[in-house]
Design an enzyme around this catalytic site. Sequence first.
Site, PDB file in Angstrom:
ATOM      1  N   LYS A   1       0.829  -1.198   0.000  1.00 20.43           N
ATOM      2  CA  LYS A   1       0.000   0.000   0.000  1.00 20.43           C
ATOM      3  C   LYS A   1       0.868   1.254   0.000  1.00 20.43           C
ATOM      4  O   LYS A   1       2.048   1.215   0.361  1.00 20.43           O
ATOM      5  CB  LYS A   1      -0.936   0.028   1.203  1.00 20.43           C
TER       6      LYS A   1
ATOM      7  N   ARG B   1       0.603   5.195   1.490  1.00 22.97           N
ATOM      8  CA  ARG B   1      -0.158   6.112   2.334  1.00 22.97           C
ATOM      9  C   ARG B   1      -0.167   7.472   1.644  1.00 22.97           C
ATOM     10  O   ARG B   1       0.861   8.097   1.465  1.00 22.97           O
ATOM     11  CB  ARG B   1       0.465   6.198   3.724  1.00 22.97           C
TER      12      ARG B   1
ATOM     13  N   ASP C   1      -2.777  -7.339  11.309  1.00 25.92           N
ATOM     14  CA  ASP C   1      -2.345  -5.947  11.395  1.00 25.92           C
ATOM     15  C   ASP C   1      -2.067  -5.584  12.844  1.00 25.92           C
ATOM     16  O   ASP C   1      -2.506  -6.288  13.759  1.00 25.92           O
ATOM     17  CB  ASP C   1      -3.422  -5.023  10.820  1.00 25.92           C
TER      18      ASP C   1
ATOM     19  N   ASP D   1      -7.709   1.606  13.009  1.00 23.33           N
ATOM     20  CA  ASP D   1      -8.253   2.876  13.489  1.00 23.33           C
ATOM     21  C   ASP D   1      -9.557   3.163  12.761  1.00 23.33           C
ATOM     22  O   ASP D   1     -10.626   2.824  13.236  1.00 23.33           O
ATOM     23  CB  ASP D   1      -7.224   3.990  13.291  1.00 23.33           C
ATOM     24  N   THR D   2      -9.498   3.731  11.576  1.00 23.00           N
ATOM     25  CA  THR D   2     -10.718   4.044  10.824  1.00 23.00           C
ATOM     26  C   THR D   2     -11.201   2.870   9.977  1.00 23.00           C
ATOM     27  O   THR D   2     -12.294   2.900   9.444  1.00 23.00           O
ATOM     28  CB  THR D   2     -10.482   5.242   9.893  1.00 23.00           C
ATOM     29  N   ALA D   3     -10.372   1.845   9.828  1.00 25.00           N
ATOM     30  CA  ALA D   3     -10.645   0.624   9.048  1.00 25.00           C
ATOM     31  C   ALA D   3     -10.620   0.863   7.542  1.00 25.00           C
ATOM     32  O   ALA D   3     -10.920  -0.039   6.778  1.00 25.00           O
ATOM     33  CB  ALA D   3     -11.944  -0.052   9.466  1.00 25.00           C
ATOM     34  N   GLY D   4     -10.239   2.054   7.103  1.00 28.31           N
ATOM     35  CA  GLY D   4     -10.183   2.338   5.673  1.00 28.31           C
ATOM     36  C   GLY D   4      -9.176   1.472   4.941  1.00 28.31           C
ATOM     37  O   GLY D   4      -9.492   0.860   3.915  1.00 28.31           O
ATOM     38  N   THR D   5      -7.959   1.394   5.449  1.00 29.52           N
ATOM     39  CA  THR D   5      -6.921   0.574   4.823  1.00 29.52           C
ATOM     40  C   THR D   5      -7.290  -0.901   4.891  1.00 29.52           C
ATOM     41  O   THR D   5      -7.124  -1.632   3.918  1.00 29.52           O
ATOM     42  CB  THR D   5      -5.563   0.809   5.505  1.00 29.52           C
TER      43      THR D   5
END
Length: 138
Positions: A24, A26, A50, A54-58
């Site tokens: 990925k 960032r 992982d 946090d936001t679960a976006g990745t």
Amino acid sequence: MPAAWSAARAFAKRMNVPLSIIDKRRLDVNVAEVMHIIGEVEGRHCLIVDDLIDTAGTLVKGAEAIQQAGALSVRACATHGVLSGNAVERIEESPLEEVVLSNSIRCGTKPCGRRRSGLCRSRACWPGPSSRSTKADR
């Protein structure tokens, strides 16, 4: 090779399973783009490991990329489940079948103040102050 890849390789070897890596980039804080899936996932049940969600976006983008590459199922586990903002909703709307988090961050009876998702569950990793573990969990 990043140090995290060495840890991933050691984990896969210990579990006696093949290793695939989500490459990925960032783009900004809490914004990532999946570049490549390195390794074979087609026709396999996949587990994303992982350190933090946090936001679960990745996490969700990675799960979508793995599913698009032909995985039979996608699950995830993480040491720290912050689950901020709409993270729980993102997970619920994703291809993830299950997310297992340690109890390193105390969130009370609901993940970080939000309703409990049927996909997310917490497991005791130590009987510390944030633990709600029972003998069965240890």
